[in-house]
Write an enzyme that holds these catalytic residues in place. Structure first.
Site, PDB file in Angstrom:
ATOM      1  N   LYS A  27      42.949   5.819  52.318  1.00 35.56           N
ATOM      2  CA  LYS A  27      41.643   6.188  51.737  1.00 35.56           C
ATOM      3  C   LYS A  27      40.611   6.411  52.838  1.00 35.56           C
ATOM      4  O   LYS A  27      39.925   7.434  52.876  1.00 35.56           O
ATOM      5  CB  LYS A  27      41.184   5.054  50.804  1.00 35.56           C
ATOM      6  CG  LYS A  27      39.699   5.015  50.495  1.00 35.56           C
ATOM      7  CD  LYS A  27      39.294   3.725  49.769  1.00 35.56           C
ATOM      8  CE  LYS A  27      39.188   2.492  50.627  1.00 35.56           C
ATOM      9  NZ  LYS A  27      37.898   2.043  51.065  1.00 35.56           N
ATOM     10  N   THR A  61      33.989  -0.034  51.864  1.00 34.24           N
ATOM     11  CA  THR A  61      34.143   1.074  52.801  1.00 34.24           C
ATOM     12  C   THR A  61      34.103   2.395  52.038  1.00 34.24           C
ATOM     13  O   THR A  61      34.971   2.657  51.202  1.00 34.24           O
ATOM     14  CB  THR A  61      35.479   0.969  53.560  1.00 34.24           C
ATOM     15  OG1 THR A  61      35.520  -0.295  54.226  1.00 34.24           O
ATOM     16  CG2 THR A  61      35.610   2.089  54.578  1.00 34.24           C
ATOM     17  N   LYS A 102      31.827   2.463  60.560  1.00 37.07           N
ATOM     18  CA  LYS A 102      33.085   1.984  59.959  1.00 37.07           C
ATOM     19  C   LYS A 102      34.163   3.075  60.024  1.00 37.07           C
ATOM     20  O   LYS A 102      35.323   2.803  60.329  1.00 37.07           O
ATOM     21  CB  LYS A 102      32.810   1.554  58.510  1.00 37.07           C
ATOM     22  CG  LYS A 102      34.017   1.066  57.752  1.00 37.07           C
ATOM     23  CD  LYS A 102      34.602  -0.218  58.295  1.00 37.07           C
ATOM     24  CE  LYS A 102      35.870  -0.601  57.555  1.00 37.07           C
ATOM     25  NZ  LYS A 102      36.608  -1.663  58.224  1.00 37.07           N
TER      26      LYS A 102
HETATM   27  P1  NAP Z   1      40.953  -5.248  46.793  1.00 34.06           P
HETATM   28  O1  NAP Z   1      41.513  -6.600  47.020  1.00 34.06           O
HETATM   29  O2  NAP Z   1      41.861  -4.141  46.346  1.00 34.06           O
HETATM   30  O3  NAP Z   1      39.733  -5.374  45.767  1.00 34.06           O
HETATM   31  C1  NAP Z   1      39.108  -4.237  45.241  1.00 34.06           C
HETATM   32  C2  NAP Z   1      38.015  -4.656  44.294  1.00 34.06           C
HETATM   33  O4  NAP Z   1      37.446  -3.449  43.708  1.00 34.06           O
HETATM   34  C3  NAP Z   1      38.499  -5.520  43.123  1.00 34.06           C
HETATM   35  O5  NAP Z   1      37.466  -6.405  42.796  1.00 34.06           O
HETATM   36  C4  NAP Z   1      38.702  -4.463  42.022  1.00 34.06           C
HETATM   37  O6  NAP Z   1      38.648  -4.997  40.725  1.00 34.06           O
HETATM   38  C5  NAP Z   1      37.506  -3.575  42.281  1.00 34.06           C
HETATM   39  N1  NAP Z   1      37.662  -2.260  41.662  1.00 34.06           N
HETATM   40  C6  NAP Z   1      38.542  -1.288  41.992  1.00 34.06           C
HETATM   41  N2  NAP Z   1      38.386  -0.197  41.215  1.00 34.06           N
HETATM   42  C7  NAP Z   1      37.384  -0.501  40.342  1.00 34.06           C
HETATM   43  C8  NAP Z   1      36.744   0.203  39.301  1.00 34.06           C
HETATM   44  N3  NAP Z   1      37.103   1.459  38.977  1.00 34.06           N
HETATM   45  N4  NAP Z   1      35.739  -0.393  38.627  1.00 34.06           N
HETATM   46  C9  NAP Z   1      35.358  -1.669  38.951  1.00 34.06           C
HETATM   47  N5  NAP Z   1      35.913  -2.392  39.945  1.00 34.06           N
HETATM   48  C10 NAP Z   1      36.923  -1.807  40.635  1.00 34.06           C
HETATM   49  O7  NAP Z   1      40.250  -4.667  48.097  1.00 34.06           O
HETATM   50  P2  NAP Z   1      39.691  -5.426  49.398  1.00 34.06           P
HETATM   51  O8  NAP Z   1      40.774  -5.513  50.398  1.00 34.06           O
HETATM   52  O9  NAP Z   1      38.917  -6.639  49.004  1.00 34.06           O
HETATM   53  O10 NAP Z   1      38.707  -4.291  49.947  1.00 34.06           O
HETATM   54  C11 NAP Z   1      37.410  -4.085  49.428  1.00 34.06           C
HETATM   55  C12 NAP Z   1      36.696  -3.080  50.325  1.00 34.06           C
HETATM   56  O11 NAP Z   1      36.618  -3.603  51.642  1.00 34.06           O
HETATM   57  C13 NAP Z   1      37.422  -1.723  50.441  1.00 34.06           C
HETATM   58  O12 NAP Z   1      36.465  -0.711  50.518  1.00 34.06           O
HETATM   59  C14 NAP Z   1      38.182  -1.855  51.747  1.00 34.06           C
HETATM   60  O13 NAP Z   1      38.426  -0.594  52.346  1.00 34.06           O
HETATM   61  C15 NAP Z   1      37.203  -2.692  52.559  1.00 34.06           C
HETATM   62  N6  NAP Z   1      37.808  -3.485  53.641  1.00 34.06           N
HETATM   63  C16 NAP Z   1      38.956  -4.178  53.403  1.00 34.06           C
HETATM   64  C17 NAP Z   1      39.499  -4.910  54.446  1.00 34.06           C
HETATM   65  C18 NAP Z   1      40.787  -5.704  54.268  1.00 34.06           C
HETATM   66  O14 NAP Z   1      41.353  -6.087  55.282  1.00 34.06           O
HETATM   67  N7  NAP Z   1      41.276  -5.931  53.060  1.00 34.06           N
HETATM   68  C19 NAP Z   1      38.879  -4.950  55.695  1.00 34.06           C
HETATM   69  C20 NAP Z   1      37.683  -4.271  55.880  1.00 34.06           C
HETATM   70  C21 NAP Z   1      37.151  -3.533  54.826  1.00 34.06           C
HETATM   71  P3  NAP Z   1      40.008  -5.477  39.976  1.00 34.06           P
HETATM   72  O15 NAP Z   1      40.258  -6.877  40.466  1.00 34.06           O
HETATM   73  O16 NAP Z   1      39.679  -5.398  38.547  1.00 34.06           O
HETATM   74  O17 NAP Z   1      41.099  -4.512  40.380  1.00 34.06           O
END
Ligand code: NAP
Length: 286
Positions: free
Chosen positions: A240, A97, A172
């Site tokens: 965010k 996102t 989104k």
């Molecule tokens: P998450 O569990 O926090 O995972 C984030 C990912 O990004 C991890 O693989 C993390 O790596 C990586 N990352 C963060 N900063 C980084 C950097 N500087 N360099 C390289 N890798 C980096 O998040 P998530 O919930 O899966 O969400 C992922 C996306 O989907 C976001 O944009 C979120 O807004 C969107 N989203 C989430 C949901 C939900 O319900 N969770 C629903 C819809 C959309 P590390 O493991 O090394 O930290």
């Protein structure tokens, strides 16, 4: 020949999405900044790349599911970034996102390498990601989205083609504006009723037995009843996304008074240490 896939980001969303692709028989290479988080995908048959560049060298189509713009920039354009190995036969699909403005810049930087770009953020959180029932909000060329459809069909129950690249992000932002506002509204209602002598369970019973009942409230109801908020969609991500909504409203001239109010609430939740809890924990700040 079957396309080889790369999947970057083994977080709450990326891991189950990539596991579903593996189960459906796709050949995948994965990368995650914190390498240990690749273990489950490796056990399910994925190849683990040491860098995003190595992942790109092994892939025809690269999916990104990362926190936001800084993470995408780091993985694509940073040292040993995927951009160093992009070629005109490849497609980059950003499912993270991010804002529409950032998406337009990302699209033009990727297209400058000759590769194609599709933005495809998702509606739905951890459980739909596990069940393969996300709604995929795609922006890009019809032919590129058609090529991705077999993979989208594994990760989601529906793909909506919203328009050119960045329209997935615009959809989104619109959805998350509604999501944040609904959640904050329910939290405020529970606080307001509580101050007037009502108990949480009775209020939720009333909401859930009338026309205000909906899938979101159904999902969050157990959290609000127990005051425990195991993370599906972390509060930090909602804060965010609402910042992106407010910035996008400013750029586009849209009037967004609710977005400003709700951003303040979620920023306060983050400041109070609720970042990693589910975004329904906004109820705790009232
Ligand atoms: P998450 O569990 O926090 O995972 C984030 C990912 O990004 C991890 O693989 C993390 O790596 C990586 N990352 C963060 N900063 C980084 C950097 N500087 N360099 C390289 N890798 C980096 O998040 P998530 O919930 O899966 O969400 C992922 C996306 O989907 C976001 O944009 C979120 O807004 C969107 N989203 C989430 C949901 C939900 O319900 N969770 C629903 C819809 C959309 P590390 O493991 O090394 O930290």
């Amino acid at each position: 020949m079957a396309k080889t896939l790369g999947f970057v980001g083994m977080g709450i969303m990326g891991l189950p999405m990539s596991l579903n692709l593996l189960r459906a028989g796709f050949q995948i290479t994965v990368f995650n900044r914190t390498a240990e988080r690749c273990q489950d995908a490796a056990e399910a048959g994925a190849t683990v790349a040491p860098t995003p560049r190595a992942l790109a060298e092994a892939s025809d189509i690269i999916f990104l599911m990362l926190t936001g713009p800084e993470a995408v920039d780091m993985v694509v354009f940073g040292p040993d970034g995927a951009a160093q190995a992009l070629t005109p036969s490849m497609t980059v699909v950003n499912m993270s996102t991010v804002s529409p403005g950032y998406t337009r810049k990302l699209a033009s930087r990727i297209e400058a390498t000759g590769a194609r770009f599709v933005d495809a953020p998702v509606s739905g959180s951890k459980k739909p990601a596990e069940d393969g029932t996300l709604v995929i909000l795609a922006g890009g060329e019809e032919t590129d989205i058609a090529e991705l459809q077999p993979m989208f069909d594994v990760m989601g129950k529906r793909t909506v083609h919203c328009g050119p690249a960045s329209h997935g992000a615009a959809m989104k932002m619109s959805i998350n504006l509604l999501l944040g506002t609904m959640m904050a509204g329910l939290a405020e209602m529970l606080h307001f009723g509580g101050k007037n002598g009502l108990d949480v369970d009775t209020m939720l019973d009333v909401v859930m037995s009338g026309p205000l009942a909906n899938g979101l409230f159904q999902l969050k109801e157990p959290m609000l009843r127990t005051n425990e908020f195991p993370t599906q969609f972390p509060a930090k991500h909602m804060a965010k996304d609402l910042k992106f909504v407010v910035d996008t409203a400013y750029e586009s001239g849209a009037s967004a008074p609710c977005a400003h109010q709700v951003l303040q609430l979620f920023s306060k939740a983050v400041a109070q240490g609720l970042s990693e809890e589910d975004f329904a924990a906004v109820a705790k700040i009232f």
